[in-house]
Each structure stands twice: as C-alpha cells, then as structure tokens.
Design a protein around this motif. Structure first.
Motif, PDB file in Angstrom:
ATOM      1  N   ASP A  70      80.243  64.582  88.474  1.00 37.23           N
ATOM      2  CA  ASP A  70      80.158  65.656  87.485  1.00 37.23           C
ATOM      3  C   ASP A  70      80.435  66.975  88.204  1.00 37.23           C
ATOM      4  OD1 ASP A  70      79.708  67.289  85.344  1.00 37.23           O
ATOM      5  OD2 ASP A  70      77.698  66.559  84.910  1.00 37.23           O
ATOM      6  N   ARG A  75      84.867  68.814  85.230  1.00 37.10           N
ATOM      7  CA  ARG A  75      84.445  69.380  83.946  1.00 37.10           C
ATOM      8  C   ARG A  75      85.494  70.357  83.405  1.00 37.10           C
ATOM      9  NH1 ARG A  75      80.505  68.465  81.024  1.00 37.10           N
ATOM     10  NH2 ARG A  75      79.322  67.371  82.585  1.00 37.10           N
ATOM     11  N   GLU A 129      80.339  62.218  75.392  1.00 36.75           N
ATOM     12  CA  GLU A 129      78.937  61.821  75.275  1.00 36.75           C
ATOM     13  C   GLU A 129      78.425  61.103  76.524  1.00 36.75           C
ATOM     14  OE1 GLU A 129      78.773  59.550  71.668  1.00 36.75           O
ATOM     15  OE2 GLU A 129      79.229  61.296  70.419  1.00 36.75           O
ATOM     16  N   ALA A 130      79.332  60.641  77.369  1.00 40.30           N
ATOM     17  CA  ALA A 130      78.953  59.881  78.564  1.00 40.30           C
ATOM     18  C   ALA A 130      78.651  60.816  79.736  1.00 40.30           C
ATOM     19  CB  ALA A 130      80.071  58.910  78.938  1.00 40.30           C
ATOM     20  N   ASP A 131      77.906  60.295  80.680  1.00 45.90           N
ATOM     21  CA  ASP A 131      77.582  61.028  81.906  1.00 45.90           C
ATOM     22  C   ASP A 131      78.778  60.988  82.848  1.00 45.90           C
ATOM     23  OD1 ASP A 131      76.535  62.070  84.251  1.00 45.90           O
ATOM     24  OD2 ASP A 131      75.043  60.479  84.520  1.00 45.90           O
ATOM     25  N   SER A 134      78.447  59.030  86.073  1.00 47.67           N
ATOM     26  CA  SER A 134      78.242  57.582  86.081  1.00 47.67           C
ATOM     27  C   SER A 134      79.526  56.861  86.491  1.00 47.67           C
ATOM     28  CB  SER A 134      77.792  57.097  84.701  1.00 47.67           C
ATOM     29  OG  SER A 134      78.884  57.113  83.804  1.00 47.67           O
ATOM     30  N   TRP A 137      82.226  56.229  83.788  1.00 43.64           N
ATOM     31  CA  TRP A 137      82.965  57.314  83.149  1.00 43.64           C
ATOM     32  C   TRP A 137      84.447  57.243  83.492  1.00 43.64           C
ATOM     33  CZ3 TRP A 137      86.101  61.533  83.816  1.00 43.64           C
ATOM     34  CH2 TRP A 137      86.185  62.417  82.731  1.00 43.64           C
TER      35      TRP A 137
END
Length: 190
Positions: A70, A75, A129-131, A134, A137
C-alpha cells in the motif's frame, strides 16, 4: 491528437500518453512495450484520440504492476488510472457507442463494449474495496489488467474499424466534441 487538434504521429501520441502516466510516479517504469497487433488508429479526430487514451491506460496498468504494498506510488497510480478509465469509458459511451447503437450493423459492437465497461467497473470496485497491501490485491489487479487489455484490443482492432465504416463526417465531428466535453466533466467530478 493534441488538445489543439493538430495531427501527431502514432509514436508521438504513444510517447505523450506514457509521459502523462510517468508524471504521476516518475521513478516507476512504464514498460508497455509495443502493441504490434494494434495497427488501427482510424480517423485521428476520434479513434486516434481514443487509442491515445488507451496507451495512457496501458502505461498506468504497467506502472501499477511495478509497485508493491500500500505504497504512495501504488495508491497515486491506481487512483489516477481509475479516474482516467472511468472518465474515458463514460465519455466513450456517450460520444461513440450511443451513436454506433443507431446502426443495426454495429449495434452488437456497441452493446458488447458498453457491457465490458461495466465488467471493468466491477473489477475496479473490487480492487478499491480490497487491501492494497494484501497478497491477493496484485492477483486481482492482474485480472483487471487482462480484462482491460482484451477490451481495448477488441475496440481498436474490431469495433472501431466497424464503427468508422458507418460514421459520417458530421458524426466524427460530433463524437470528438462530445467525448472531450464529457471526459473533462467526468474528471472534474472525480
């Protein structure tokens, strides 16, 4: 096509699209390679413009794949890609596919393209909606990338070709005007 509507070469259009993507995360590679199967760019006033957007989307997809976790780059690239794809699809649906739906010879292509836009939106929503950190992803992102590349390959090689055969010069002028106006409005709302 540039904003001033002066023709540019395919290489210039592709380079400009990659540069727009690279401006978001200059340190991330944009390895989109060549697209040898995509030889059709059609009327530069509309189809060349749409393919230039697709080139930017290809670059953004490749760049997101180069990120991990992340991270701020992931992002930023993903958010820019989503905003760009949504604005492009909404503008394309209103400008091109709504016109193409009028002709029985091209109705199927328009319906197919619009249906794929919805499938792509659903995949994007799942990713949102997913991390991002993870492990799943990036696997889910790969599904989006595959679906999107399949979609734009069909548009560029089949659907745009069929559509151009049935559009008048007035249609082409109208399409470009509507596309640019709708895309700008969509991006402003994003």
């Amino acid at each position: 096509m540039t904003k001033s509507d002066s023709p540019v070469s395919e290489a210039e259009a592709k380079a400009a699209a990659i540069a727009r993507a690279k401006a978001i995360a200059p340190d991330i590679a944009a390895r989109i390679g060549s697209t040898p199967a995509t030889t059709f760019r059609g009327n530069p006033n509309i189809f060349g413009r749409l393919v230039a957007d697709h080139d930017e989307h290809r670059a953004l997809l490749a760049m997101v794949e180069e990120t991990s976790g992340d991270s701020p780059d992931r992002r930023a690239l993903f958010d820019a890609m989503v905003a760009e794809m949504h604005a492009h699809a909404a503008a394309e649906d209103q400008a091109l596919w709504s016109v193409v739906l009028r002709n029985p010879d091209t109705t199927h292509d328009a319906r197919h393209a619009v249906a794929e836009h919805k499938q792509i939106d659903d995949l994007i929503e799942e990713l949102q909606e997913a991390d991002m950190a993870s492990p799943g992803w990036l696997a889910q992102f790969a599904k989006l990338k595959d679906k999107y590349l399949h979609h734009i390959r069909e548009e560029e090689q089949e659907q745009f070709v069929a559509a151009e055969e049935h559009l008048s010069d007035a249609d082409i002028k109208h399409l470009l005007s509507v596309f640019e106006r709708r895309k700008k409005a969509e991006k402003a709302d994003a």
